[in-house]
Design a protein around this motif. Structure first.
Motif, mmCIF file in Angstrom:
data_model
loop_
_atom_site.group_PDB
_atom_site.id
_atom_site.type_symbol
_atom_site.label_atom_id
_atom_site.label_comp_id
_atom_site.label_asym_id
_atom_site.label_seq_id
_atom_site.Cartn_x
_atom_site.Cartn_y
_atom_site.Cartn_z
ATOM 1 N N PRO A 91 -50.479 -6.973 19.055
ATOM 2 C CA PRO A 91 -50.711 -8.164 19.681
ATOM 3 C C PRO A 91 -49.519 -8.698 20.312
ATOM 4 O O PRO A 91 -48.312 -8.383 19.609
ATOM 5 C CB PRO A 91 -51.290 -8.924 18.795
ATOM 6 N N THR A 92 -49.591 -9.458 21.621
ATOM 7 C CA THR A 92 -48.354 -10.028 22.060
ATOM 8 C C THR A 92 -48.560 -11.552 21.318
ATOM 9 O O THR A 92 -49.535 -11.920 20.824
ATOM 10 C CB THR A 92 -48.369 -10.000 23.475
ATOM 11 N N LYS A 93 -47.308 -12.238 21.619
ATOM 12 C CA LYS A 93 -47.249 -13.600 21.212
ATOM 13 C C LYS A 93 -48.427 -14.588 21.731
ATOM 14 O O LYS A 93 -48.933 -15.457 21.015
ATOM 15 C CB LYS A 93 -45.882 -14.246 21.824
ATOM 16 N N ASP A 138 -43.219 -11.154 19.437
ATOM 17 C CA ASP A 138 -42.359 -12.409 19.795
ATOM 18 C C ASP A 138 -42.260 -12.345 21.343
ATOM 19 O O ASP A 138 -41.315 -13.075 21.851
ATOM 20 C CB ASP A 138 -41.016 -11.998 19.228
ATOM 21 N N PHE A 139 -43.014 -11.633 22.115
ATOM 22 C CA PHE A 139 -43.032 -11.744 23.713
ATOM 23 C C PHE A 139 -44.351 -12.051 24.044
ATOM 24 O O PHE A 139 -45.275 -11.696 23.516
ATOM 25 C CB PHE A 139 -42.714 -10.221 24.134
ATOM 26 N N THR A 140 -44.471 -12.762 25.382
ATOM 27 C CA THR A 140 -45.732 -12.888 25.914
ATOM 28 C C THR A 140 -46.069 -11.528 26.892
ATOM 29 O O THR A 140 -45.014 -10.683 27.005
ATOM 30 C CB THR A 140 -45.542 -14.221 26.966
ATOM 31 N N HIS A 198 -50.932 -1.930 11.671
ATOM 32 C CA HIS A 198 -50.663 -2.947 10.986
ATOM 33 C C HIS A 198 -51.418 -3.986 11.082
ATOM 34 O O HIS A 198 -51.124 -5.420 11.178
ATOM 35 C CB HIS A 198 -49.132 -3.325 11.175
ATOM 36 N N PRO A 199 -52.791 -4.067 10.854
ATOM 37 C CA PRO A 199 -53.952 -5.221 10.871
ATOM 38 C C PRO A 199 -53.406 -6.172 9.774
ATOM 39 O O PRO A 199 -53.672 -7.585 10.015
ATOM 40 C CB PRO A 199 -54.892 -4.564 10.654
ATOM 41 N N THR A 200 -52.892 -5.952 8.580
ATOM 42 C CA THR A 200 -52.776 -6.921 7.532
ATOM 43 C C THR A 200 -51.520 -7.726 7.892
ATOM 44 O O THR A 200 -51.673 -9.049 7.892
ATOM 45 C CB THR A 200 -52.440 -6.492 6.313
ATOM 46 N N GLY A 206 -51.567 -14.772 12.008
ATOM 47 C CA GLY A 206 -52.568 -15.449 12.839
ATOM 48 C C GLY A 206 -52.900 -14.785 14.294
ATOM 49 O O GLY A 206 -53.507 -15.051 15.055
ATOM 50 N N LEU A 207 -52.842 -13.353 14.139
ATOM 51 C CA LEU A 207 -53.025 -12.592 15.248
ATOM 52 C C LEU A 207 -53.648 -11.438 14.850
ATOM 53 O O LEU A 207 -53.745 -10.262 15.021
ATOM 54 C CB LEU A 207 -51.754 -11.805 15.983
#
Length: 386
Positions: A91-93, A138-140, A198-200, A206-207
């Motif tokens: 995921p992105t930020k 850490d990136f959009t 790395h889902p955990t 919160g992603l």
């Protein structure tokens, strides 16, 4: 874990509905009845419509193009791969899903050449390992789209560096759109095989990945039992979570026998992969998944010198409980081949990959991930016709 029994019970009805259609490419091995095969055909084939052994383009064609780019994905289809592993999902930020092998992108993009992002370089603990670099979270998405992909292992694949900077980072939604476009263009259903990474780790930030994956699959009408999207993860609880959200075929990835899935580490579950590949462990997996993706060393063990040793019972044990096996990863270069199939000492020279494919195919695996789809397809032709 506390939720496993409930997850398995809730999956029973779904497993019955999935039936032969998701037992899949292993149908011949599993001895599906004529009635089951007819039911499979009525439901559109599912995994059973794929050739066996199935050739899965690992991160596209990572042997020839920087991985997880549309250049790599397109070439996999051009070569004839049965499935493209389009999407290791991070995921992105701002909550989008992008396709990168790892959330750390210093080794797969040109982010280090962007002075505006120099301050984003940091050290994090990723599944217990201290990792320094730049991270997708850490990136959009807009920021990540300014980066370009580069070759991850240039020492082994110097020829791939020719394509550094050519392609951007794809999003999962773009991959789903690409899948439809390529299916129309080629007149043949394109299959993809995304993985939750790395889902955990990401859930604690919160992603959560699974809900985002399910939402996109539902939006594009690809969350059904015969949808041409197989979902995979190294964390069994991620697959259990997906089992509640979508009807897609699901695969549990398995690393070395002595390792523990990170969700097990976090929850205090003492089991290792060795426990998961026992008949009992495989029966449990079959309660919420349709397949396993073991490392090749779980299919044939290796001696201390790196040569092949003994074939395990994993293939037959998994088939007995209705699981297909898609082990990983076959590569052409010497360092990645069993010792007896290497030629010379050059790190980027090809060894006897055809010999290695033949040996693994002979175990009865249902398919294999490979960085070199063309080699895998030729090896399959030799094996099937030989």
């Amino acid at each position: 874990m506390g939720t496993q029994e409930n997850d398995q019970a809730g999956a029973t009805g779904r497993r019955a509905l999935l039936g032969a259609a998701v037992l899949g490419a292993g149908g011949a091995v599993l001895g599906l009845s004529g009635t089951a095969r007819a039911a499979e055909a009525r439901h559109g084939g599912g995994l059973g419509s794929l050739p066996k052994p199935t050739v899965i383009g690992h991160r596209g064609t990572a042997g020839y193009r920087p991985e997880h780019t549309f250049g790599s994905y397109d070439l996999a289809l051009d070569m004839g791969a049965d499935i493209v592993e389009a999407g290791d999902l991070c995921p992105t930020k701002d909550g989008h899903l992008v396709c990168r092998h790892e959330p750390e992108i210093g080794g797969t993009t040109d982010v280090a050449d962007h002075p505006e992002f120099a301050g984003r370089r940091t050290t994090k603990v990723l599944d217990g390992v201290s990792t320094t670099g730049w991270f997708t979270e850490d990136f959009t998405l807009a920021e990540l789209k300014t980066l370009r992909a580069i070759e991850r292992i240039p020492a082994n694949r110097p020829h791939n560096t020719l394509y550094n900077g050519r392609w951007e980072i794809p999003t999962f939604e773009e991959v789903l759109q690409w899948q439809d476009e390529q299916t129309r263009r080629r007149g043949k259903q394109v299959w993809i095989y995304p993985e939750t990474k790395h889902p955990t780790y990401f859930r604690k930030l919160g992603l959560g990945l699974e809900e985002r994956v399910a939402k996109l699959l539902h939006k594009h009408g690809k969350d059904r039992r015969n949808s041409p999207v197989i979902l995979q993860s190294f964390e069994p609880t991620s697959i259990q979570r997906l089992n509640k959200l979508v009807d897609n075929p699901l695969v549990v990835l398995l690393s070395g026998a002595t390792t523990r899935p990170w969700d097990f580490v976090e929850s205090g579950d003492p089991r290792t992969v060795a426990d998961l590949i026992t008949p009992k462990g495989l029966r449990e997996i079959a309660g919420y998944a349709q397949g396993i993706g073991p490392t090749l060393d779980l299919v044939i063990t290796k001696k201390a010198d790196g040569s092949l040793d003994k074939e395990t019972t994993l293939v037959s044990d998994a088939h007995k409980v209705g699981l297909i096996l898609h082990p990983y990863t076959m590569r052409n270069e010497n360092p990645f081949l069993p010792a007896e199939y290497r030629k010379g000492t050059d790190a980027d020279a090809y060894g006897d990959a055809f010999g290695a494919f033949k040996r693994y195919f002979a175990t009865g695996i249902d398919g294999v991930f490979t960085d070199n789809a063309d080699t895998g397809l030729l090896a399959r032709a030799d094996f099937v016709n030989g």
